[in-house]
Structures are given as structure tokens and as C-alpha cells.
Design a protein around this motif. Structure first.
Motif, short mmCIF file in Angstrom:
data_model
loop_
_atom_site.label_atom_id
_atom_site.label_comp_id
_atom_site.label_asym_id
_atom_site.label_seq_id
_atom_site.Cartn_x
_atom_site.Cartn_y
_atom_site.Cartn_z
N GLU A 11 -65.26 39.00 -0.50
CA GLU A 11 -65.55 40.29 0.10
C GLU A 11 -64.83 41.39 -0.67
OE1 GLU A 11 -66.25 38.86 4.73
OE2 GLU A 11 -64.61 40.22 4.22
N ARG A 12 -65.36 42.59 -0.54
CA ARG A 12 -64.72 43.73 -1.18
C ARG A 12 -63.37 44.01 -0.50
NH1 ARG A 12 -68.68 48.56 -2.51
NH2 ARG A 12 -68.81 48.73 -0.24
N GLU A 13 -62.38 44.35 -1.30
CA GLU A 13 -61.04 44.59 -0.76
C GLU A 13 -60.48 45.92 -1.27
OE1 GLU A 13 -57.93 41.95 -2.02
OE2 GLU A 13 -58.49 42.06 -4.14
N PHE A 14 -59.58 46.45 -0.48
CA PHE A 14 -58.92 47.72 -0.80
C PHE A 14 -57.93 47.51 -1.95
CE2 PHE A 14 -57.03 51.76 -0.29
CZ PHE A 14 -55.66 51.59 -0.37
N VAL A 15 -57.91 48.47 -2.88
CA VAL A 15 -56.97 48.42 -4.00
C VAL A 15 -55.96 49.56 -3.92
CG1 VAL A 15 -56.75 48.57 -6.51
CG2 VAL A 15 -58.66 47.30 -5.50
N ALA A 16 -56.45 50.80 -3.86
CA ALA A 16 -55.54 51.95 -3.87
C ALA A 16 -56.26 53.17 -3.35
CB ALA A 16 -55.02 52.21 -5.28
N ALA A 17 -55.49 54.14 -2.84
CA ALA A 17 -56.06 55.39 -2.36
C ALA A 17 -55.07 56.51 -2.57
CB ALA A 17 -56.44 55.29 -0.88
N ILE A 18 -55.61 57.73 -2.68
CA ILE A 18 -54.77 58.91 -2.91
C ILE A 18 -55.34 60.08 -2.15
CG2 ILE A 18 -56.05 59.47 -5.03
CD1 ILE A 18 -53.35 60.46 -6.21
N GLU A 19 -54.46 60.83 -1.45
CA GLU A 19 -54.94 61.99 -0.73
C GLU A 19 -55.09 63.17 -1.67
OE1 GLU A 19 -51.66 64.08 -1.36
OE2 GLU A 19 -52.52 64.81 0.51
N TRP A 20 -55.68 64.26 -1.17
CA TRP A 20 -56.15 65.30 -2.07
C TRP A 20 -55.04 65.99 -2.84
CZ3 TRP A 20 -55.14 70.58 -1.63
CH2 TRP A 20 -54.55 70.99 -0.42
N ARG A 21 -53.83 66.06 -2.27
CA ARG A 21 -52.76 66.71 -3.01
C ARG A 21 -52.08 65.77 -3.99
NH1 ARG A 21 -50.65 68.86 2.66
NH2 ARG A 21 -51.21 66.69 2.98
N GLY A 22 -52.38 64.50 -3.88
CA GLY A 22 -51.78 63.52 -4.78
C GLY A 22 -50.39 63.08 -4.40
N THR A 23 -49.88 63.54 -3.26
CA THR A 23 -48.51 63.20 -2.87
C THR A 23 -48.43 61.95 -2.01
OG1 THR A 23 -48.71 64.71 -0.99
CG2 THR A 23 -47.73 65.58 -3.02
N THR A 24 -49.54 61.52 -1.46
CA THR A 24 -49.54 60.31 -0.64
C THR A 24 -50.49 59.29 -1.26
OG1 THR A 24 -49.07 61.54 1.38
CG2 THR A 24 -49.99 59.33 1.63
N THR A 25 -50.00 58.09 -1.47
CA THR A 25 -50.82 57.03 -2.03
C THR A 25 -50.63 55.75 -1.23
OG1 THR A 25 -49.05 56.45 -3.60
CG2 THR A 25 -50.79 57.93 -4.39
#
Length: 121
Positions: free
Chosen positions: A43-57
């Protein structure tokens, strides 16, 4: 809205790759961006994410310390730097765009077609 991933390919274990994701047709700067992957037969799995300001990952447990997500809002682009690659990192990597930051697929509204990463000697 177009979401286009590039940068996949064949790499040896221990090597590095940098994926890029370009977004067009949408106000990108306030969106959250994420990378997911799907290995053959899994199944597809989560790798990484970033919010619009780039300060939260956020990162999936299997990639923490090896992968880094970043973004360039001026160029409507998000990146995934992948280091110390392992055969288990093999799969199709998808970029996703959404209004809220999250680790679940339902947080994202627009998806790219994916780029293939193969880690093999």
C-alpha cells in the motif's frame, strides 16, 4: 492543477537522489505539500510533509534522519532529498498538495503521476 514529479531513477544502496515536484494552476504558497510512496505489492505510505512556511515538517519513521523535505515557494516547487538509500526505499514516489498538513492521504487534494525510484546494486 498540475503536479509533476521528476528526479527518480536507479541508484545503488547508500546513494542519494533528489526528487522535485512542480505545481502549477494553483496558489501554491499556502498549501501543505507531501511525499508518499508505494512499493511493489504494498500500500502507499507516507514519507514526508512540509507546511507552507517550511518551518514544520513530518517524516515517516522509516526515512527519519535520511530524507529531507524542503520547498521553494517562489518557484512553486517542493523537494525530497534522499540520502543513504536502501533497497526498501524502492517504489513510486508521489507528490501531493493540500490545504492542511497531515500524514494521511485524505489531507491532500491533488496528486502527481509519480516518479520511480529503484535502489539496487
Amino acid at each position: 492543477v498540475q503536479v509533476v514529479e521528476t528526479g527518480g531513477g536507479l541508484v545503488q544502496p547508500g546513494g542519494s537522489l533528489r526528487l522535485s515536484c512542480a505545481v502549477s494552476g494553483r496558489i501554491f504558497v499556502t498549501d501543505a505539500m507531501a511525499w508518499f510512496r508505494q512499493a511493489p505489492g504494498k500500500e502507499r505510505e507516507f514519507v514526508a510533509a512540509i507546511e507552507w512556511r517550511g518551518t514544520t515538517t513530518y517524516y515517516g519513521d522509516s526515512v527519519k534522519g535520511r530524507f529531507t523535505v524542503s520547498r521553494n515557494n517562489a518557484k512553486n516547487t517542493v523537494f525530497l532529498q534522499m540520502n543513504s538509500l536502501k533497497p526498501d526505499d524502492t517504489g513510486v514516489y508521489y507528490c501531493a498538495v493540500g490545504l492542511r498538513l497531515g500524514v494521511e492521504e485524505s489531507a491532500y487534494d491533488y496528486w502527481g503521476q509519480g516518479t520511480s525510484v529503484i535502489v539496487s546494486s
